[in-house]
Enzyme design. Sequence first.
Site, PDB file in Angstrom:
ATOM      1  N   GLU A  70     -68.337  -6.706  31.512  1.00 34.00           N
ATOM      2  CA  GLU A  70     -67.296  -7.458  30.788  1.00 34.00           C
ATOM      3  C   GLU A  70     -66.379  -8.238  31.722  1.00 34.00           C
ATOM      4  OE1 GLU A  70     -68.091  -4.309  30.057  1.00 34.00           O
ATOM      5  OE2 GLU A  70     -68.814  -4.425  27.999  1.00 34.00           O
ATOM      6  N   GLN A  92     -68.887  -7.391  23.074  1.00 37.00           N
ATOM      7  CA  GLN A  92     -69.629  -6.788  21.963  1.00 37.00           C
ATOM      8  C   GLN A  92     -68.705  -6.145  20.936  1.00 37.00           C
ATOM      9  OE1 GLN A  92     -72.995  -3.974  22.991  1.00 37.00           O
ATOM     10  NE2 GLN A  92     -74.033  -5.906  22.538  1.00 37.00           N
ATOM     11  N   PHE A  93     -67.602  -5.625  21.412  1.00 38.09           N
ATOM     12  CA  PHE A  93     -66.551  -5.084  20.541  1.00 38.09           C
ATOM     13  C   PHE A  93     -65.208  -5.551  21.095  1.00 38.09           C
ATOM     14  CE2 PHE A  93     -70.145  -2.398  19.762  1.00 38.09           C
ATOM     15  CZ  PHE A  93     -70.055  -2.022  18.427  1.00 38.09           C
ATOM     16  N   ALA A  94     -64.286  -5.834  20.185  1.00 41.63           N
ATOM     17  CA  ALA A  94     -62.970  -6.306  20.622  1.00 41.63           C
ATOM     18  C   ALA A  94     -62.294  -5.302  21.549  1.00 41.63           C
ATOM     19  CB  ALA A  94     -62.085  -6.579  19.410  1.00 41.63           C
ATOM     20  N   ASP A  95     -62.622  -4.035  21.356  1.00 45.95           N
ATOM     21  CA  ASP A  95     -62.048  -2.970  22.188  1.00 45.95           C
ATOM     22  C   ASP A  95     -62.299  -3.203  23.679  1.00 45.95           C
ATOM     23  OD1 ASP A  95     -61.865  -0.595  19.799  1.00 45.95           O
ATOM     24  OD2 ASP A  95     -63.389  -2.141  19.567  1.00 45.95           O
ATOM     25  N   PHE A  96     -63.356  -3.943  23.989  1.00 45.84           N
ATOM     26  CA  PHE A  96     -63.691  -4.163  25.397  1.00 45.84           C
ATOM     27  C   PHE A  96     -62.728  -5.141  26.065  1.00 45.84           C
ATOM     28  CE2 PHE A  96     -68.415  -3.131  24.316  1.00 45.84           C
ATOM     29  CZ  PHE A  96     -68.034  -1.851  23.923  1.00 45.84           C
ATOM     30  N   HIS A 139     -64.369   1.567  19.506  1.00 44.37           N
ATOM     31  CA  HIS A 139     -65.167   0.454  18.971  1.00 44.37           C
ATOM     32  C   HIS A 139     -64.653  -0.031  17.623  1.00 44.37           C
ATOM     33  CE1 HIS A 139     -67.954   2.215  21.908  1.00 44.37           C
ATOM     34  NE2 HIS A 139     -68.638   1.089  21.880  1.00 44.37           N
TER      35      HIS A 139
END
Lengths: 336, 322
Positions: A70, A92-96, A139
């Site tokens: 990332e 892939q997920f906003a959490d990243f 996630h």
Amino acid sequence: MTTTQAPPATDRVTSYSRAINEALAEEMRRDERVFMMGQDIGTLGGVFGLTRGLQEEFGPVRVRDTAINETFIVGGAAGAALGGTIPVVELQFADFLFTAADEVFHKLAKWRYMHGGQFTMPVVVRLPSGVVGGAGAEHSQSLETIAMHVPGLKVAVPATPADAKGLLKSAIRDPNPVLFFEHKGLYRIKGPVPESSDVLVPFGSARVARSGTNLTVVATGLMLGRALEAAEQLAPRGIDMEVIDPRTLVPLDIDTIVASVEKTHRLMVVHEASRTAGFGAEIATQVQERAFFSLDAPVWRVCGTDTPLPQDPDLEQACIPSTDDIVTAALALAAV
Amino acid sequence: MTSTHVPDQRTRHEHLIEIYRKVVTVRFAELRIRGHVEAEGFGGFWHPGIGQEGLQVGAIAAMQPADYLYYAHRGLGYAYAKGMDLTALFGDLLGRAVGSTGGKGGGTVHFASAEHGVLGQGGTLGSNFVLGAGTALASQLLGDGRVTVVFFGDGAAARGTWHEAAIQASVWKLPVVWVCENNGWALSARFEDQSPTPNVADRAPAYGMPGVIVDGQDAMAVMDVTAQAIDRARRGEGPTLIEAKTLRIRGHYEGDRQPYRQDQVQGDEIPNDPVHRLGEHIAVEERRAIDAEARRTVEEAFDAALAAPRPDRSVIFEDVWA
């Protein structure tokens, strides 16, 4: 200031995810400098299928699968923008966002500023966001307020297929970095989307999703649909709710919200993100600064719990506002 | 090593003269800044690059004007070598409106010149790895033939961003060259205490790229290995990791008393000084003329920057948005 969509005659019904896919394809056709990279976006077409078919049309050079990296996906996008391209990348997920935090909050947000305005940073980071059913605490988050707190980033939170497409096209054409929060729970919803590839939704322009007279509700993402359902349930009970979707949090169209409050005299902000220091707090503050004497009651918030999100889908739903929660709160606020 | 990779028709001696001129100019700039910090105090942090000028100028001598540069925090040699104006660099250092950042500078970190391909630097060490790989990706996508050179220290080499950038750059054969200035110290941490390998370059094979060690005090040798790496990158064969062995002469920042260090360099003697290494090859009179010119250039530029106005406070609100 509210914008109107293209006339319904030219609309057709399509899904939120299809609308995003169309926006990506149209902008890549329009401008050869636009390219995409991210994990599993090419061969697979994205874990949520958002980029399906794009590598076939544009090839593996412009639709690039990356390693699990990332910091490169975002930092590389920053560098690629400085080198004259227009990167549209997917985490892939906003959490990243937290995995790539230095790249997002320092490089994208501040590079132009730190270097005296010599460069632009036309980067879009697509961020599958929110609760989707058992994805777990890392996630499922709604992190748009964190994005909103760091100057230099624009923040989009589309709630409908038409807005997803129109805002994404605007984001790709914007010379500033944009964090584009797509709600995972909305990918399958359908709605009218303009046929033309030239329809853009401008940033900083809220949409009055439902006109009403008694109570203003500001809601984004998944919460917009729940607020509109609540409004329909409340109408027969004598509460005529006005529902406003800001569509972008940076810039925030506070004028439309204030104008509504001056009409209804009551405001409730609904968001999926945790309650404390969420964007509801910011909107409540700005409204009381600007329209204190228009308010007949305190500004209320209906929000996610101040907890991590449990993995269990039932527990998870209990952590975010339901339609019933909105109805209950609206009845109580109307009675204040 | 030969000079055949250097991208123009000048003779090797002409290159040496030009590199010497730049190295000695940067040396005078280093000394002028140190004098200013000691005499006047200083609001920012100056991270001296004295003693490391040879490798900075040498590596950049192998670049084309259109190539992109991400520099590190040790001094201003990189930016000057890439063609930036000294007054603008001093202006950034002193927080003057004539700085390349229009007065947002103050300290060493954020020079930039779009015109010279000087793309800036991240204040969080190691952040340039991923940006540099990204800029090289843009060059690959656009087919513009440019190479990106990224400088970093032995300390930053430990960052995870290196791993992420190096893997992707190598897999995609991006036109990027990594130049590690190994001066043995990451602030108070000795390289040998924090590295599992004797050299940073030893790690390169794991990323599928060549790792090259060069004497960082030998500017011409650094130019040669960098020229080869740039040629390789431009041919589409991917990145190279160059490790230039050097020495940190001063503290981490000017004023750092280095209580953690037993090998402090005393006085003005710089071991294996790149200025002397180059100067040996130049006739005494010619060298003196270059030195005098360099000193004058530095003094004029520094005075001009000092005399320039501070920025108006309105700059605070400029350049947040494009």
